[in-house]
Design a protein around this motif. Structure first.
Motif, PDB file in Angstrom:
ATOM      1  N   GLN A  60      18.994 -31.474  25.412  1.00 36.20           N
ATOM      2  CA  GLN A  60      18.072 -32.126  24.503  1.00 36.20           C
ATOM      3  C   GLN A  60      16.909 -32.705  25.463  1.00 36.20           C
ATOM      4  O   GLN A  60      15.864 -33.242  24.847  1.00 36.20           O
ATOM      5  N   GLU A  61      16.945 -32.755  26.752  1.00 33.42           N
ATOM      6  CA  GLU A  61      15.724 -33.202  27.703  1.00 33.42           C
ATOM      7  C   GLU A  61      15.398 -32.183  28.494  1.00 33.42           C
ATOM      8  O   GLU A  61      14.617 -32.213  29.523  1.00 33.42           O
ATOM      9  N   THR A  62      15.703 -30.598  28.190  1.00 35.97           N
ATOM     10  CA  THR A  62      15.152 -29.763  28.902  1.00 35.97           C
ATOM     11  C   THR A  62      14.123 -29.061  28.049  1.00 35.97           C
ATOM     12  O   THR A  62      14.412 -28.547  26.794  1.00 35.97           O
ATOM     13  N   SER A  63      12.893 -28.654  28.570  1.00 37.22           N
ATOM     14  CA  SER A  63      11.901 -28.104  27.586  1.00 37.22           C
ATOM     15  C   SER A  63      12.285 -26.746  26.869  1.00 37.22           C
ATOM     16  O   SER A  63      12.380 -26.386  25.731  1.00 37.22           O
ATOM     17  N   ARG A  64      12.827 -25.616  27.897  1.00 38.09           N
ATOM     18  CA  ARG A  64      13.124 -24.399  27.445  1.00 38.09           C
ATOM     19  C   ARG A  64      14.209 -24.368  26.451  1.00 38.09           C
ATOM     20  O   ARG A  64      14.403 -23.584  25.517  1.00 38.09           O
ATOM     21  N   SER A 136       6.888 -29.546  36.388  1.00 33.71           N
ATOM     22  CA  SER A 136       7.334 -30.971  35.986  1.00 33.71           C
ATOM     23  C   SER A 136       6.216 -31.522  35.362  1.00 33.71           C
ATOM     24  O   SER A 136       6.416 -32.631  34.410  1.00 33.71           O
ATOM     25  N   THR A 137       4.870 -31.442  35.813  1.00 36.31           N
ATOM     26  CA  THR A 137       3.930 -32.295  35.253  1.00 36.31           C
ATOM     27  C   THR A 137       3.389 -31.730  33.991  1.00 36.31           C
ATOM     28  O   THR A 137       3.001 -32.433  33.039  1.00 36.31           O
ATOM     29  N   PHE A 138       3.209 -30.351  33.923  1.00 38.45           N
ATOM     30  CA  PHE A 138       2.844 -29.528  32.719  1.00 38.45           C
ATOM     31  C   PHE A 138       3.666 -29.683  31.521  1.00 38.45           C
ATOM     32  O   PHE A 138       3.334 -29.872  30.308  1.00 38.45           O
ATOM     33  N   ILE A 139       4.916 -29.130  32.051  1.00 35.05           N
ATOM     34  CA  ILE A 139       6.095 -29.022  30.980  1.00 35.05           C
ATOM     35  C   ILE A 139       6.892 -30.187  30.733  1.00 35.05           C
ATOM     36  O   ILE A 139       7.881 -30.148  31.449  1.00 35.05           O
ATOM     37  N   THR A 140       6.268 -31.251  30.091  1.00 32.39           N
ATOM     38  CA  THR A 140       7.008 -32.398  29.847  1.00 32.39           C
ATOM     39  C   THR A 140       7.818 -32.188  28.363  1.00 32.39           C
ATOM     40  O   THR A 140       7.314 -31.286  27.610  1.00 32.39           O
ATOM     41  N   ILE A 141       8.783 -33.159  27.824  1.00 31.48           N
ATOM     42  CA  ILE A 141       9.265 -33.180  26.680  1.00 31.48           C
ATOM     43  C   ILE A 141       8.249 -33.508  25.747  1.00 31.48           C
ATOM     44  O   ILE A 141       8.130 -32.906  24.687  1.00 31.48           O
ATOM     45  N   ARG A 142       7.319 -34.315  26.073  1.00 27.26           N
ATOM     46  CA  ARG A 142       6.215 -34.734  25.150  1.00 27.26           C
ATOM     47  C   ARG A 142       5.248 -33.550  24.630  1.00 27.26           C
ATOM     48  O   ARG A 142       4.774 -33.212  23.574  1.00 27.26           O
ATOM     49  N   ASN A 143       4.907 -32.924  25.865  1.00 31.70           N
ATOM     50  CA  ASN A 143       4.059 -31.606  25.486  1.00 31.70           C
ATOM     51  C   ASN A 143       4.764 -30.620  24.996  1.00 31.70           C
ATOM     52  O   ASN A 143       4.173 -29.834  24.077  1.00 31.70           O
ATOM     53  N   THR A 144       6.135 -30.300  25.220  1.00 31.84           N
ATOM     54  CA  THR A 144       6.931 -29.393  24.354  1.00 31.84           C
ATOM     55  C   THR A 144       7.012 -29.746  22.905  1.00 31.84           C
ATOM     56  O   THR A 144       6.904 -28.722  22.091  1.00 31.84           O
ATOM     57  N   GLU A 145       6.973 -30.908  22.693  1.00 35.74           N
ATOM     58  CA  GLU A 145       7.169 -31.097  21.172  1.00 35.74           C
ATOM     59  C   GLU A 145       5.735 -31.050  20.586  1.00 35.74           C
ATOM     60  O   GLU A 145       5.806 -30.769  19.517  1.00 35.74           O
ATOM     61  N   VAL A 146       4.745 -31.607  21.244  1.00 29.15           N
ATOM     62  CA  VAL A 146       3.217 -31.378  20.867  1.00 29.15           C
ATOM     63  C   VAL A 146       3.070 -29.827  20.639  1.00 29.15           C
ATOM     64  O   VAL A 146       2.568 -29.158  19.594  1.00 29.15           O
ATOM     65  N   ALA A 147       3.459 -28.783  21.556  1.00 32.47           N
ATOM     66  CA  ALA A 147       3.566 -27.455  21.178  1.00 32.47           C
ATOM     67  C   ALA A 147       4.450 -26.954  20.193  1.00 32.47           C
ATOM     68  O   ALA A 147       3.610 -26.064  19.253  1.00 32.47           O
ATOM     69  N   ILE A 148       5.399 -27.306  19.856  1.00 32.35           N
ATOM     70  CA  ILE A 148       6.248 -27.206  18.701  1.00 32.35           C
ATOM     71  C   ILE A 148       5.636 -27.417  17.330  1.00 32.35           C
ATOM     72  O   ILE A 148       5.501 -26.987  16.296  1.00 32.35           O
ATOM     73  N   ILE A 149       5.044 -28.698  17.570  1.00 34.12           N
ATOM     74  CA  ILE A 149       4.187 -29.310  16.147  1.00 34.12           C
ATOM     75  C   ILE A 149       3.125 -28.322  15.820  1.00 34.12           C
ATOM     76  O   ILE A 149       2.684 -28.138  14.729  1.00 34.12           O
ATOM     77  N   LEU A 150       2.252 -28.013  16.783  1.00 34.09           N
ATOM     78  CA  LEU A 150       1.302 -26.995  16.799  1.00 34.09           C
ATOM     79  C   LEU A 150       1.540 -25.683  16.141  1.00 34.09           C
ATOM     80  O   LEU A 150       1.015 -25.139  15.421  1.00 34.09           O
ATOM     81  N   VAL A 151       2.851 -25.277  16.609  1.00 36.53           N
ATOM     82  CA  VAL A 151       3.561 -23.815  16.123  1.00 36.53           C
ATOM     83  C   VAL A 151       3.446 -24.047  14.670  1.00 36.53           C
ATOM     84  O   VAL A 151       3.180 -23.091  13.940  1.00 36.53           O
TER      85      VAL A 151
END
Length: 335
Positions: A60-64, A136-151
């Protein structure tokens, strides 16, 4: 578009959606079994994989793994809807246009989520290999969630556009809202504009996704020649991107399923066509929806032991419930 044009278009796709008409009851039951059994097996595996990805904090805490959960969720919903529509067609059940529209739009939504999520997963692997210090700077949990929302937003906008085009069709001129043919995605493209838009979006989606995944693969290959990179990590990322490219190809093949059947219906016997349809349906519609679970369940060292444990536990639980049910029936008969 006039009703006359609509009638011509429906006749053109009737060969694909009505291929079960000439089948007997026993034959239709057999073909339904041949598709439902592997579908249920894959749904069981996907469901267990989804449960596995929510069972541990590390997932739950890993982006991939978060991206993998999104991909599996979309594939599982798509698999369920595809099998539902197939069973309805095999049972010769014709739906009302509004209900069929809801089912096909949901199917379209989840069908587009998969290639877009594969693109995001490929970019994540590219950053991990080519820019490990910035990962670790680019691929954060927040950025991952934003990417999923955009999808999901992008896919939803496409579905909304299809709904708007569908509402332009003169339904008031129809004698009844009940469909003349079985519920299928192609039968809801009521008008030339809807068909043209669907083709254009499909081409755009898969060309863009193909370019993104291929570019990520080329970037990883270039990084593999650098002495400063981790060779094992690079090789694993390269293989993962190759698998993503294969998954994308299988997703693309599902879009040619219906046109291929329509072309073959003009030269093949109906019974042979039905058998080919079953084979193609299992290979390019059902199987690709379970490919992610098989790939990550076998390859990922973190997921594999937990997935195997959960599969075995659920299997034993199913067997125990079956034994208890059998014993209860025996006791009822003997009493």
């Amino acid at each position: 578009m006039s009703l006359k044009c609509f009638s011509k278009m429906s006749t053109a796709i009737q060969s694909q959606t009505n291929i079960t008409v000439g089948q007997g009851l026993l034959e239709r039951a057999l073909f339904c079994t041949l598709t439902t059994v592997p579908c249920c097996v894959f749904l069981f595996i996907n469901g267990t994989m989804l449960f596995t990805l929510r069972s541990k904090t590390v997932f739950q805490e890993t982006s991939r793994y978060i991206l993998l959960f999104n991909l599996l969720f979309a594939d599982t919903v798509q698999l369920s809807l595809s099998q539902l529509l197939y069973i309805l067609a095999a049972c010769r059940i014709r739906l009302m246009y509004p209900l069929c529209g809801v089912l096909t739009m949901l199917s379209d939504l989840t069908n587009e989520i998969s290639p877009l999520t594969l693109v995001v997963m490929s970019l994540e692997r590219y950053v991990a290999v080519c820019y490990p210090l910035r990962h670790s700077t680019f691929i954060t949990i927040r950025n991952t969630e934003v990417a999923i929302i955009l999808v999901w937003v992008f896919s939803s906008l496409n579905v909304l556009t299809k709904v708007i085009l569908l509402l332009n069709f003169p339904f008031e001129n129809l004698e009844s809202l009940q469909m003349n043919y079985f519920c299928a995605r192609e039968n809801m493209l009521l008008g030339r504009m809807s068909g043209d838009y669907d083709k254009a979006f499909t081409y755009f989606l898969f060309v863009s996704a193909g370019v993104a995944v291929t570019s990520s693969y080329i970037g990883v290959m270039i990084a593999a020649r650098s002495a400063s990179t981790d060779k094992a990590s690079t090789r694993k990322a390269r293989n993962t991107l190759l698998l993503h490219l294969g998954q994308l190809g299988l997703s693309l093949s599902s879009t040619i399923h219906t046109p291929l059947l329509i072309a073959m219906s003009k030269v093949l016997d109906r019974i042979i066509l039905v058998r080919i349809q079953i084979f193609l349906y299992v290979c390019i519609i059902i199987f690709p929806r379970c490919l992610s679970s098989l790939i990550y369940g076998i390859r990922d060292q973190t997921i594999r032991p937990i997935l195997i444990y959960n599969l075995c536990c659920q299997w034993r639980h199913s067997l125990s419930l079956s034994v208890i049910s059998t014993k209860a029936k025996i006791c009822m008969h003997t009493s």
